[in-house]
Design a protein around this motif. Structure first.
Motif, PDB file in Angstrom:
ATOM      1  N   LEU A 194      78.193 -13.374-104.375  1.00  0.00           N
ATOM      2  CA  LEU A 194      78.279 -13.590-105.198  1.00  0.00           C
ATOM      3  C   LEU A 194      76.778 -14.813-105.885  1.00  0.00           C
ATOM      4  CD1 LEU A 194      78.231 -14.135-108.839  1.00  0.00           C
ATOM      5  CD2 LEU A 194      80.136 -16.079-107.936  1.00  0.00           C
ATOM      6  N   VAL A 195      75.549 -14.427-106.149  1.00  0.00           N
ATOM      7  CA  VAL A 195      74.799 -15.117-105.753  1.00  0.00           C
ATOM      8  C   VAL A 195      73.967 -16.139-107.454  1.00  0.00           C
ATOM      9  CG1 VAL A 195      71.795 -15.149-106.072  1.00  0.00           C
ATOM     10  CG2 VAL A 195      73.373 -13.766-104.237  1.00  0.00           C
ATOM     11  N   ILE A 196      74.556 -16.895-107.887  1.00  0.00           N
ATOM     12  CA  ILE A 196      73.874 -17.662-108.941  1.00  0.00           C
ATOM     13  C   ILE A 196      72.661 -18.458-108.928  1.00  0.00           C
ATOM     14  CG2 ILE A 196      75.153 -19.649-109.958  1.00  0.00           C
ATOM     15  CD1 ILE A 196      78.021 -18.731-109.333  1.00  0.00           C
ATOM     16  N   LEU A 197      72.004 -17.916-110.219  1.00  0.00           N
ATOM     17  CA  LEU A 197      71.268 -18.914-110.258  1.00  0.00           C
ATOM     18  C   LEU A 197      71.061 -19.462-111.098  1.00  0.00           C
ATOM     19  CD1 LEU A 197      68.682 -15.324-110.454  1.00  0.00           C
ATOM     20  CD2 LEU A 197      69.009 -16.310-108.305  1.00  0.00           C
ATOM     21  N   ALA A 198      71.135 -21.282-111.443  1.00  0.00           N
ATOM     22  CA  ALA A 198      71.664 -21.825-111.489  1.00  0.00           C
ATOM     23  C   ALA A 198      70.357 -22.631-112.436  1.00  0.00           C
ATOM     24  CB  ALA A 198      72.688 -22.899-110.870  1.00  0.00           C
ATOM     25  N   SER A 203      75.317 -14.777-127.976  1.00  0.00           N
ATOM     26  CA  SER A 203      75.027 -13.490-129.091  1.00  0.00           C
ATOM     27  C   SER A 203      74.000 -13.138-128.747  1.00  0.00           C
ATOM     28  CB  SER A 203      73.955 -14.679-130.013  1.00  0.00           C
ATOM     29  OG  SER A 203      72.530 -15.011-129.546  1.00  0.00           O
ATOM     30  N   PHE A 204      73.230 -12.682-127.825  1.00  0.00           N
ATOM     31  CA  PHE A 204      72.945 -11.284-126.949  1.00  0.00           C
ATOM     32  C   PHE A 204      73.113 -11.557-125.843  1.00  0.00           C
ATOM     33  CE2 PHE A 204      69.516  -9.757-125.256  1.00  0.00           C
ATOM     34  CZ  PHE A 204      68.802  -7.836-126.429  1.00  0.00           C
ATOM     35  N   CYS A 205      72.745 -12.494-124.790  1.00  0.00           N
ATOM     36  CA  CYS A 205      72.847 -12.181-123.131  1.00  0.00           C
ATOM     37  C   CYS A 205      71.567 -11.459-122.909  1.00  0.00           C
ATOM     38  CB  CYS A 205      73.771 -11.711-122.728  1.00  0.00           C
ATOM     39  SG  CYS A 205      73.841 -12.249-121.463  1.00  0.00           S
ATOM     40  N   LEU A 206      70.382 -12.299-122.654  1.00  0.00           N
ATOM     41  CA  LEU A 206      69.006 -12.420-122.542  1.00  0.00           C
ATOM     42  C   LEU A 206      68.596 -11.689-120.732  1.00  0.00           C
ATOM     43  CD1 LEU A 206      65.806 -11.610-122.349  1.00  0.00           C
ATOM     44  CD2 LEU A 206      65.719 -13.899-122.437  1.00  0.00           C
ATOM     45  N   SER A 207      70.498 -12.142-120.240  1.00  0.00           N
ATOM     46  CA  SER A 207      70.054 -12.133-118.465  1.00  0.00           C
ATOM     47  C   SER A 207      70.628 -10.677-118.037  1.00  0.00           C
ATOM     48  CB  SER A 207      71.061 -12.980-118.012  1.00  0.00           C
ATOM     49  OG  SER A 207      70.881 -14.679-118.640  1.00  0.00           O
ATOM     50  N   VAL A 255      80.160 -17.842-101.839  1.00  0.00           N
ATOM     51  CA  VAL A 255      79.051 -17.420-102.996  1.00  0.00           C
ATOM     52  C   VAL A 255      77.737 -18.392-102.593  1.00  0.00           C
ATOM     53  CG1 VAL A 255      78.936 -19.137-104.900  1.00  0.00           C
ATOM     54  CG2 VAL A 255      81.242 -18.432-104.296  1.00  0.00           C
ATOM     55  N   VAL A 256      76.599 -17.909-102.856  1.00  0.00           N
ATOM     56  CA  VAL A 256      75.183 -18.540-103.208  1.00  0.00           C
ATOM     57  C   VAL A 256      74.637 -19.190-104.259  1.00  0.00           C
ATOM     58  CG1 VAL A 256      73.064 -18.067-101.552  1.00  0.00           C
ATOM     59  CG2 VAL A 256      75.114 -17.054-101.135  1.00  0.00           C
ATOM     60  N   VAL A 257      74.347 -20.593-103.737  1.00  0.00           N
ATOM     61  CA  VAL A 257      73.754 -20.832-105.300  1.00  0.00           C
ATOM     62  C   VAL A 257      71.920 -21.332-105.282  1.00  0.00           C
ATOM     63  CG1 VAL A 257      73.707 -23.018-106.755  1.00  0.00           C
ATOM     64  CG2 VAL A 257      75.906 -21.667-106.165  1.00  0.00           C
ATOM     65  N   ARG A 258      71.213 -20.691-105.893  1.00  0.00           N
ATOM     66  CA  ARG A 258      69.281 -21.491-106.122  1.00  0.00           C
ATOM     67  C   ARG A 258      70.015 -21.299-107.608  1.00  0.00           C
ATOM     68  NH1 ARG A 258      70.469 -20.890-101.629  1.00  0.00           N
ATOM     69  NH2 ARG A 258      69.350 -19.612-100.168  1.00  0.00           N
ATOM     70  N   LYS A 259      69.204 -23.053-107.153  1.00  0.00           N
ATOM     71  CA  LYS A 259      68.583 -23.973-108.233  1.00  0.00           C
ATOM     72  C   LYS A 259      67.630 -23.381-108.715  1.00  0.00           C
ATOM     73  CE  LYS A 259      71.596 -27.648-107.196  1.00  0.00           C
ATOM     74  NZ  LYS A 259      71.596 -28.791-105.696  1.00  0.00           N
ATOM     75  N   MET A 286      75.284  -7.672-103.126  1.00  0.00           N
ATOM     76  CA  MET A 286      74.802  -8.405-104.039  1.00  0.00           C
ATOM     77  C   MET A 286      74.878  -8.656-105.245  1.00  0.00           C
ATOM     78  SD  MET A 286      71.288 -10.090-104.446  1.00  0.00           S
ATOM     79  CE  MET A 286      70.492 -10.798-106.053  1.00  0.00           C
ATOM     80  N   ILE A 287      76.161  -9.408-105.870  1.00  0.00           N
ATOM     81  CA  ILE A 287      76.130  -9.709-107.347  1.00  0.00           C
ATOM     82  C   ILE A 287      76.050 -10.611-107.677  1.00  0.00           C
ATOM     83  CG2 ILE A 287      77.725  -9.856-108.882  1.00  0.00           C
ATOM     84  CD1 ILE A 287      80.332  -8.857-107.126  1.00  0.00           C
ATOM     85  N   VAL A 288      75.261 -10.814-108.991  1.00  0.00           N
ATOM     86  CA  VAL A 288      74.023 -11.602-109.494  1.00  0.00           C
ATOM     87  C   VAL A 288      75.039 -12.174-110.407  1.00  0.00           C
ATOM     88  CG1 VAL A 288      72.067 -10.333-110.925  1.00  0.00           C
ATOM     89  CG2 VAL A 288      71.652 -12.812-110.095  1.00  0.00           C
TER      90      VAL A 288
END
Ligand code: GMT
Length: 376
Positions: free
Chosen positions: A234-238, A285-289, A258-262, A203-205
């Motif tokens: 690829l799981v995208i938490l949008a 500037s940082f990328c909290l994710s 690709v799987v998207v969760r909103k 799983m790539i997030v």
């Protein structure tokens, strides 16, 4: 002698976005450490607990007068800030993201008599400098608010330097990095993987607000070049609108990958289930994710932009690739997808680094010390 608890006002954007997430986490941590914390915004920040001791929320009401072609937020915000500062005897007003919060705070302070004025701390998060700071319609106002703040912080050394370069602010800027406190996942790793339809695939997030600066087009292009394509999803938490990219997904033949969760609030559920992070921003500037993933021993492949190299040590706690390099991103993903052992070692190194350098215990005392310094 234990210093007295402080009364701190915090203003941030309440919706999905790194600056609001960071400000909410900071408020929660400060309240847990005994300070009185007052959030002032147009909505309750979405990650703020519904109820917690010493944590208060003051909504800003906005009237839509027909006279105005564009609704104004800055003035009602400054009036509410002044009101809360006066009624709750705030020591500090800490604003996250300069526009329009820092300007409103400076105005609020000047509405109060000297003995009631809180100290103003402005934290720069990114595009308040890199995008709006360059805008002739905003730059001078941002610069003025920074010069008038009692302290200014930036979330990375890179952002501090960019602020000096772009805005020519002749003052010191403290660097205080972002932090993250992971909550315990609510569901098991297996339950989440099942919900996502994952079998043996890695799983790539990716999680972000999907704004153009995040380069979702590049994210999809990179993933489309990964071989074998059956080895991952690829799981995208949008935290933003994914619909503009649906056609792109179809064109690249990624429909089954690709799987998207909103608007996911429980990001921890998904991060514990992830094997790799992927971040393709053109500026960050940082990328909290990236940091959130690191706390779950999930190493990332990211573009080496802005403050990301301050978060990730290339080759040790993640892999960094030049901005815009879809092939480079795909090759790095392939390397880690093919080698679970290396992925695991890197994930552990990422987790150790996150806990040592970017935990609440490492960072929150820096803000407390800064507040004490300005309060005197
Ligand atoms: O500056 C922004 O784009 C807004 C801000 C947000 O609210 O999402 O993001 C920034 O702040 C985060 C928290 O400090 C950082 O982790 C992000 O890197 C930063 N975004 C950019 O620099 C693009």
């Amino acid at each position: 002698m234990t210093p007295r608890p402080l009364r701190i006002g915090i203003t941030c954007y309440p919706s999905v976005g790194g600056s609001g997430i960071l400000a909410s986490a900071l408020g929660e941590e400060l309240a847990a450490r005994g300070h009185e914390v007052h959030f002032i915004s147009y909505e309750r920040p979405f990650r703020l607990p519904a109820e917690a001791p010493r944590l208060h929320f003051h909504p800003v009401a906005i009237n839509a007068y027909e006279l105005f072609r564009y609704p104004d937020y800055t003035l009602p915000l400054s009036v509410k800030m002044a009101e809360v500062a006066r009624d709750c005897a705030l020591d500090v007003l800490h604003v996250h993201y300069a526009v329009p919060h820092a300007t409103a705070a400076i105005l609020a302070r000047s509405m109060l008599p000297p003995e009631r004025q809180p100290r103003v701390v402005t934290t720069l998060h990114g595009t308040d400098t890199t995008l709006l700071g360059r805008d002739a319609g905003y730059g001078p106002a941002i610069r003025h608010a920074l010069m008038c703040s009692d302290a200014v912080t930036a979330v990375s050394g890179w952002l501090r330097d960019e602020t000096h370069r772009l805005l020519a602010v002749d003052r010191s800027i403290d660097v205080i990095h972002n932090f993250f406190t992971p909550k315990a996942p609510r569901r098991s790793r297996e339950a989440v993987r099942q919900e996502l339809g994952l079998q043996d695939e890695a799983m790539i997030v990716h999680l972000s607000n999907l704004r153009p600066v995040k380069r979702i087009d590049l994210l999809l292009d990179a993933v489309a070049r990964v071989r074998p394509r059956e080895g991952f999803k690829l799981v995208i938490l949008a935290g933003g609108d994914f619909s503009p990219y649906i056609e792109h997904v179809r064109r690249l033949g990624l429909g089954d990958r690709v799987v998207v969760r909103k608007n996911v609030i429980e990001v921890e559920d998904y991060l514990q289930a992830a094997d790799l992070g992927l971040f393709t921003s053109e500026s960050e500037s940082f990328c909290l994710s990236v940091l959130e993933a690191m706390f779950f021993a999930c190493p990332s492949v990211s573009t080496a932009v802005g403050g990301i190299p301050e978060v990730v040590v290339n080759g040790e706690s993640g892999l960094l690739v030049p901005a815009g390099d879809a092939d480079g991103l795909a090759r790095s993903l392939e390397t880690l997808l093919a080698d679970p052992g290396r992925r695991e070692t890197m994930g552990r190194a990422a987790q150790v680094r996150a806990r040592e350098r970017f935990s609440a215990d490492a960072i929150v005392p820096l803000y407390e010390a800064l507040y004490r310094r300005v309060v005197g």
